[in-house]
Design an enzyme around this catalytic site. Structure first.
Site, PDB file in Angstrom:
ATOM      1  N   ASP A   1      11.261  11.235  11.884  1.00  9.86           N
ATOM      2  CA  ASP A   1      10.894   9.823  12.035  1.00  9.86           C
ATOM      3  C   ASP A   1      11.865   9.157  12.993  1.00  9.86           C
ATOM      4  O   ASP A   1      13.084   9.220  12.810  1.00  9.86           O
ATOM      5  CB  ASP A   1      10.933   9.121  10.678  1.00  9.86           C
ATOM      6  CG  ASP A   1      10.688   7.627  10.801  1.00  9.86           C
ATOM      7  OD1 ASP A   1       9.528   7.250  11.064  1.00  9.86           O
ATOM      8  OD2 ASP A   1      11.648   6.851  10.637  1.00  9.86           O
TER       9      ASP A   1
ATOM     10  N   ASP B   1       5.538   7.557  16.052  1.00 10.68           N
ATOM     11  CA  ASP B   1       6.979   7.695  15.812  1.00 10.68           C
ATOM     12  C   ASP B   1       7.317   8.695  14.708  1.00 10.68           C
ATOM     13  O   ASP B   1       8.462   8.744  14.251  1.00 10.68           O
ATOM     14  CB  ASP B   1       7.587   6.337  15.472  1.00 10.68           C
ATOM     15  CG  ASP B   1       7.001   5.719  14.210  1.00 10.68           C
ATOM     16  OD1 ASP B   1       6.001   6.263  13.692  1.00 10.68           O
ATOM     17  OD2 ASP B   1       7.525   4.685  13.746  1.00 10.68           O
ATOM     18  N   GLU B   2       6.355   9.505  14.292  1.00 14.58           N
ATOM     19  CA  GLU B   2       6.612  10.454  13.203  1.00 14.58           C
ATOM     20  C   GLU B   2       5.841  11.742  13.430  1.00 14.58           C
ATOM     21  O   GLU B   2       4.659  11.713  13.781  1.00 14.58           O
ATOM     22  CB  GLU B   2       6.229   9.821  11.858  1.00 14.58           C
ATOM     23  CG  GLU B   2       6.754  10.564  10.649  1.00 14.58           C
ATOM     24  CD  GLU B   2       6.612   9.746   9.370  1.00 14.58           C
ATOM     25  OE1 GLU B   2       6.262  10.351   8.337  1.00 14.58           O
ATOM     26  OE2 GLU B   2       6.834   8.517   9.398  1.00 14.58           O
TER      27      GLU B   2
END
Length: 419
Positions: A16, A115-116
């Site tokens: 993350d 974002d992950e």
């Protein structure tokens, strides 16, 4: 008791990027993402615009977080307020994914969001070391090449890697859970919505059943959970034991799939007809998303949020229909019913629509009373094809060109925000 020796025991990283939008914008302005005070706001011209991301120090020292409003940001000269650069964020996200390719093949990477990501590092140990060593290498390379910070959770399956990330790695930087950690690290978790996959509504229902910790959920009767929640009850029970049989890239919560859209409106909508225009546009988008996956749904939900100037509030209601659908006007008809039944004459500022109870769209029940339904379904897929080929503005409903319509403006955005 669960025999974990029979369960998958992979080495999966859940990575993350910390405050990704805010961190990218900080680097773009020559600032340290971890030390600066920066907020990414949807539209800096509107005081009521939503904060899309806040730097870690802005969150800690001023309490500004994602979902806050711009007018809540203190007038402090240290705070920088910027608009989003979605095209840049997406480009950076793509480059970070390419970095992962140095360690594993593309089949072992699942980009969960901008974002992950999940990475299965099984088989990479001879080249790079154990899972924690690989995590440290990836974290160091991201910081060195992009000046961005990340947190990494490691687990034997996707679920435990994600839970490890959310419940420990986000404060520790890197953390690793095994099945042996379930009872000591997962079971004490409370409130239940701290566990990934459990929202506030499910938490409220579980609390009403006397379940307040993950350990209590794991000890509850599986039969009673299935009777209450259906297939999701089975998943809740096994997830409380840390069990996840899904392959890399598969959704962690099977059966939880839905298609939806929500938006905070660009201005206050005081006229009922204007609100209906936006609802129609949004039904079009939700139906398109379902058709893109060849899915249809039986449950349509409508949420309306009123302006804070009128003390907020609103409603969220759902209705199930007999035959699954992904036809725009069928979604719109149900949403209008829910709207008429629950709307009070107040200023509307947010709308959300979702289609759930999903099935494959491989058959359609025709009736003597609606012989045009097949044509409507086919028309939807045809319109989707034209838009894919010629752009989202190639075909729009007339309401999109009225003063209430938002589709024309939003077609210029990337990910719902300025590029």
């Amino acid at each position: 008791m669960v025999d974990y020796s029979m369960m998958p025991n992979h080495h999966i990283l859940c990575i993350d990027m910390k405050s990704f939008y805010a961190s990218c914008s900080a680097v773009m302005h020559g600032l340290n993402p971890l030390d600066c005070y920066l907020a990414v706001v949807g539209d800096t011209e509107r005081s009521g615009s939503v904060v899309l991301a806040a730097s870690p120090r802005l969150k800690k020292d001023f309490g500004i977080k994602t979902g806050s409003r711009m007018f809540e940001i203190p007038k402090d000269p240290r705070i920088l307020v910027v608009e989003p650069k979605m095209a840049t964020y997406l480009r950076v996200s793509t480059e970070i994914t390419r970095l992962f390719h140095r360690y594993v093949p593309k089949e072992a990477i699942h980009v969960y969001s901008v974002d992950e990501s999940f990475i299965k590092v099984d088989g990479a140990h001879p080249l790079w070391g154990d899972a924690r060593t690989i995590a440290e290498k990836i974290k160091d390379e991201i910081e060195r090449e992009f000046q961005l910070s990340c947190a990494i959770g490691i687990g034997p399956n996707m679920l435990l890697a994600k839970l490890c990330l959310d419940l420990e790695a986000k404060t520790e930087g890197i953390a690793e859970w095994t099945y042996a950690d379930v009872k000591t690290k997962l079971w004490p978790v409370s409130p239940l919505n701290k566990m990934w996959g459990i929202g506030k509504r499910v938490q409220k229902t579980l609390n009403g059943m006397g379940i307040f910790t993950v350990g209590q959920l794991a000890s509850y009767s599986l039969e009673k959970l299935e009777a209450k929640f259906g297939i999701m009850g089975n998943q809740l029970y096994h997830h409380a034991w840390g069990i996840d049989l899904s392959d890399i890239g598969a959704p962690i919560m099977e059966g939880q799939i839905s298609f939806g859209k929500s938006q905070i409106l660009l201005r206050d909508y005081k006229e009922e007809e204007e609100v209906k225009h936006v609802i129609l546009e949004m039904c079009e988008e939700v139906a398109r998303r379902a058709r893109a996956h060849r899915k249809a749904g039986r449950t349509i939900s409508l949420g309306i949020g009123y302006s804070q100037d009128e003390f907020g509030g609103g409603f969220h209601r759902s209705r199930s229909i007999q035959e699954p659908t992904n036809i725009t006007m069928e979604l719109y008809r149900i949403c209008l019913e829910l709207f008429r039944e629950n709307y009070v004459p107040k200023t509307v500022r947010s709308i959300s629509i979702s289609l759930s109870n999903i099935v494959d769209d491989n058959e359609m029940q025709l009736t003597l009373f609606d012989t045009s339904r097949w044509k409507q379904r086919k028309l939807g897929y045809t319109v989707d094809g034209i838009r894919r080929r010629h752009g989202s503005k190639a075909l729009l409903r007339a309401v999109s060109y009225t003063g209430a319509g938002t589709a024309v403006y939003r077609s210029k955005l990337v990910g719902g925000h300025k590029s």
